[in-house]
Write a protein that holds these residues in place. Structure first.
Motif, PDB file in Angstrom:
ATOM      1  N   LEU A   1       7.504   1.004   3.725  1.00  0.00           N
ATOM      2  CA  LEU A   1       7.602  -0.092   2.778  1.00  0.00           C
ATOM      3  C   LEU A   1       7.051   0.378   1.440  1.00  0.00           C
ATOM      4  N   PRO A   2       7.590  -0.082   0.327  1.00  0.00           N
ATOM      5  CA  PRO A   2       7.162   0.388  -0.989  1.00  0.00           C
ATOM      6  C   PRO A   2       5.885  -0.276  -1.455  1.00  0.00           C
ATOM      7  N   LEU A   3       4.790  -0.085  -0.685  1.00  0.00           N
ATOM      8  CA  LEU A   3       3.517  -0.665  -1.048  1.00  0.00           C
ATOM      9  C   LEU A   3       2.512   0.447  -1.312  1.00  0.00           C
ATOM     10  N   PRO A   4       1.906   0.483  -2.480  1.00  0.00           N
ATOM     11  CA  PRO A   4       0.927   1.520  -2.761  1.00  0.00           C
ATOM     12  C   PRO A   4      -0.371   1.279  -2.015  1.00  0.00           C
ATOM     13  N   ALA A   5      -1.066   2.333  -1.673  1.00  0.00           N
ATOM     14  CA  ALA A   5      -2.376   2.239  -1.029  1.00  0.00           C
ATOM     15  C   ALA A   5      -3.418   2.825  -1.962  1.00  0.00           C
ATOM     16  N   GLN A   6      -4.681   2.851  -1.518  1.00  0.00           N
ATOM     17  CA  GLN A   6      -5.741   3.350  -2.383  1.00  0.00           C
ATOM     18  C   GLN A   6      -5.510   4.823  -2.743  1.00  0.00           C
ATOM     19  N   ALA A   7      -5.298   5.671  -1.746  1.00  0.00           N
ATOM     20  CA  ALA A   7      -5.131   7.090  -2.035  1.00  0.00           C
ATOM     21  C   ALA A   7      -3.984   7.677  -1.235  1.00  0.00           C
TER      22      ALA A   7
ATOM     23  N   ARG B   1      -0.574  -1.613  10.181  1.00  0.00           N
ATOM     24  CA  ARG B   1      -0.488  -1.102   8.820  1.00  0.00           C
ATOM     25  C   ARG B   1      -1.184   0.263   8.830  1.00  0.00           C
ATOM     26  N   VAL B   2      -0.413   1.291   8.588  1.00  0.00           N
ATOM     27  CA  VAL B   2      -0.870   2.670   8.780  1.00  0.00           C
ATOM     28  C   VAL B   2      -1.009   3.360   7.423  1.00  0.00           C
ATOM     29  N   LEU B   3      -2.199   3.853   7.145  1.00  0.00           N
ATOM     30  CA  LEU B   3      -2.481   4.574   5.909  1.00  0.00           C
ATOM     31  C   LEU B   3      -2.281   6.064   6.148  1.00  0.00           C
ATOM     32  N   THR B   4      -1.419   6.672   5.341  1.00  0.00           N
ATOM     33  CA  THR B   4      -1.157   8.110   5.446  1.00  0.00           C
ATOM     34  C   THR B   4      -1.685   8.807   4.211  1.00  0.00           C
ATOM     35  N   GLU B   5      -2.561   9.778   4.445  1.00  0.00           N
ATOM     36  CA  GLU B   5      -3.115  10.625   3.389  1.00  0.00           C
ATOM     37  C   GLU B   5      -2.929  12.066   3.821  1.00  0.00           C
ATOM     38  N   GLY B   6      -2.010  12.764   3.184  1.00  0.00           N
ATOM     39  CA  GLY B   6      -1.702  14.130   3.588  1.00  0.00           C
ATOM     40  C   GLY B   6      -1.107  14.137   4.982  1.00  0.00           C
ATOM     41  N   ASP B   7      -1.721  14.924   5.882  1.00  0.00           N
ATOM     42  CA  ASP B   7      -1.235  15.020   7.259  1.00  0.00           C
ATOM     43  C   ASP B   7      -1.890  14.008   8.192  1.00  0.00           C
ATOM     44  N   ARG B   8      -2.738  13.152   7.672  1.00  0.00           N
ATOM     45  CA  ARG B   8      -3.502  12.219   8.513  1.00  0.00           C
ATOM     46  C   ARG B   8      -2.959  10.803   8.370  1.00  0.00           C
ATOM     47  N   SER B   9      -2.630  10.175   9.496  1.00  0.00           N
ATOM     48  CA  SER B   9      -2.174   8.785   9.509  1.00  0.00           C
ATOM     49  C   SER B   9      -3.126   7.963  10.375  1.00  0.00           C
ATOM     50  N   VAL B  10      -3.676   6.898   9.795  1.00  0.00           N
ATOM     51  CA  VAL B  10      -4.677   6.082  10.478  1.00  0.00           C
ATOM     52  C   VAL B  10      -4.276   4.610  10.381  1.00  0.00           C
ATOM     53  N   PRO B  11      -4.214   3.900  11.521  1.00  0.00           N
ATOM     54  CA  PRO B  11      -3.957   2.460  11.445  1.00  0.00           C
ATOM     55  C   PRO B  11      -5.190   1.742  10.910  1.00  0.00           C
ATOM     56  N   VAL B  12      -5.038   1.014   9.825  1.00  0.00           N
ATOM     57  CA  VAL B  12      -6.185   0.371   9.189  1.00  0.00           C
ATOM     58  C   VAL B  12      -6.217  -1.135   9.416  1.00  0.00           C
ATOM     59  N   ALA B  13      -5.074  -1.722   9.771  1.00  0.00           N
ATOM     60  CA  ALA B  13      -5.026  -3.156  10.044  1.00  0.00           C
ATOM     61  C   ALA B  13      -3.932  -3.431  11.066  1.00  0.00           C
ATOM     62  N   ALA B  14      -4.063  -4.564  11.743  1.00  0.00           N
ATOM     63  CA  ALA B  14      -3.061  -4.982  12.736  1.00  0.00           C
ATOM     64  C   ALA B  14      -2.703  -6.436  12.482  1.00  0.00           C
ATOM     65  N   ILE B  15      -1.436  -6.753  12.653  1.00  0.00           N
ATOM     66  CA  ILE B  15      -0.938  -8.113  12.476  1.00  0.00           C
ATOM     67  C   ILE B  15      -0.235  -8.519  13.773  1.00  0.00           C
ATOM     68  N   GLN B  16      -0.607  -9.689  14.287  1.00  0.00           N
ATOM     69  CA  GLN B  16       0.009 -10.148  15.533  1.00  0.00           C
ATOM     70  C   GLN B  16       0.233 -11.656  15.455  1.00  0.00           C
ATOM     71  N   ARG B  17       1.375 -12.097  15.991  1.00  0.00           N
ATOM     72  CA  ARG B  17       1.721 -13.520  15.989  1.00  0.00           C
ATOM     73  C   ARG B  17       1.096 -14.204  17.205  1.00  0.00           C
ATOM     74  N   TRP B  18       0.529 -15.381  16.953  1.00  0.00           N
ATOM     75  CA  TRP B  18      -0.072 -16.193  18.003  1.00  0.00           C
ATOM     76  C   TRP B  18       0.632 -17.540  18.070  1.00  0.00           C
ATOM     77  N   PHE B  19       0.632 -18.117  19.256  1.00  0.00           N
ATOM     78  CA  PHE B  19       1.226 -19.422  19.493  1.00  0.00           C
ATOM     79  C   PHE B  19       0.110 -20.335  20.004  1.00  0.00           C
ATOM     80  N   ILE B  20      -0.213 -21.383  19.231  1.00  0.00           N
ATOM     81  CA  ILE B  20      -1.352 -22.242  19.534  1.00  0.00           C
ATOM     82  C   ILE B  20      -0.862 -23.654  19.831  1.00  0.00           C
ATOM     83  N   ASP B  21      -1.270 -24.196  20.974  1.00  0.00           N
ATOM     84  CA  ASP B  21      -0.906 -25.566  21.313  1.00  0.00           C
ATOM     85  C   ASP B  21      -1.509 -26.530  20.293  1.00  0.00           C
TER      86      ASP B  21
END
Length: 196
Positions: A9-15, A97-117
Motif C-alpha cells: 500500500l502507498p503509505l509511508p513509514a518512519q524509516a 501492518r508490516v514495517l520493512t527496513e532494508g532486509d528486515r520485515s517486522v509486524p508492528v500492528a495487527a487489525i482484526q474484526r470482532w463481532f459483539i452482541d
C-alpha cells in the motif's frame, strides 16, 4: 494451514515502508496450553501461528475472547485480558501492518474484526476493527492502539490502517492515547484487567 498474502500500500513509514499481510486462524494449527476453568476464572489459552513466526495468543471463556499478538511478557500472559463486555467472537482473518527496513520485515500492528452482541439490536452484532500493537521479543509492547466501529462506518479498514501506522511506533503502551472511531452504532463497552 496459515495463508499469508502480501499487499503493498502507498503509505509511508518512519524509516521504511509499511505493507499489509494477511493470515487466517486455523484451529487445527493452534496449541491449547491451558484448558478453561470457569470456577476459578481461568480462560482457555491457546497459541496460534501468526505472521513470520510471531505468535497469536488467544484467551477464551464461554462467550468472550481476548487476543494478544506477538511475544508476551515473561510469565505474564495469563493475567492480562482485554475484550468487549458483551458476548463476542473474533473474525478469522488478521491484517498485519508490516514495517520493512532494508532486509528486515517486522509486524508492528495487527487489525482484526470482532463481532459483539448488542442487546439493543439483537438482529445483528456490532462489528469493530480492533487495532493492536504487536509485542516484540525484546520487551512487552503489545497493547490496544484503537477501535474502529465498522458498522455504518465508511472506509473503516482504511481508518484502522491509519491508526496502526500512526501509533505503532510509540514505545510506551502506558501513554498511548487509544483512538476511537465510531460508526452508526457506538463502541461497545470494554472489559480490561491485568494491565497497569
Amino acid at each position: 494451514m496459515v495463508a499469508a498474502i502480501i499487499l503493498t500500500l502507498p503509505l509511508p513509514a518512519q524509516a521504511g515502508d509499511i505493507t499489509s499481510a494477511y493470515t487466517k486462524i486455523d484451529p487445527s494449527d493452534c496449541m491449547v496450553f491451558t484448558t478453561a476453568d470457569a470456577a476459578n476464572g481461568v480462560p482457555r489459552q491457546a497459541v496460534c501461528p501468526g505472521y513470520g513466526g510471531y505468535p497469536v495468543l488467544i484467551l477464551t471463556t464461554a462467550d468472550r475472547e481476548s487476543v494478544y499478538y506477538g511475544f508476551p511478557p515473561h510469565g505474564e500472559f495469563i493475567s492480562r485480558w482485554v475484550s468487549f463486555s458483551a458476548p463476542n467472537r473474533m473474525g478469522g482473518t488478521i491484517e498485519w501492518r508490516v514495517l520493512t527496513e532494508g532486509d528486515r520485515s517486522v509486524p508492528v500492528a495487527a487489525i482484526q474484526r470482532w463481532f459483539i452482541d448488542d442487546p439493543n439490536h439483537s438482529e445483528a452484532a456490532v462489528e469493530v476493527l480492533v487495532v493492536r500493537k504487536v509485542g516484540q521479543i525484546e520487551e512487552w509492547r503489545g497493547c490496544i492502539l484503537g477501535y474502529v466501529v465498522a458498522t455504518g462506518n465508511a472506509d473503516a479498514n482504511q481508518k484502522a490502517r491509519e491508526i496502526a501506522d500512526a501509533k505503532a511506533h510509540e514505545n510506551d503502551c502506558r501513554i498511548i492515547d487509544v483512538a476511537i472511531e465510531e460508526g452508526a452504532r457506538p463502541l461497545p463497552s470494554i472489559t480490561l484487567y491485568g494491565y497497569d
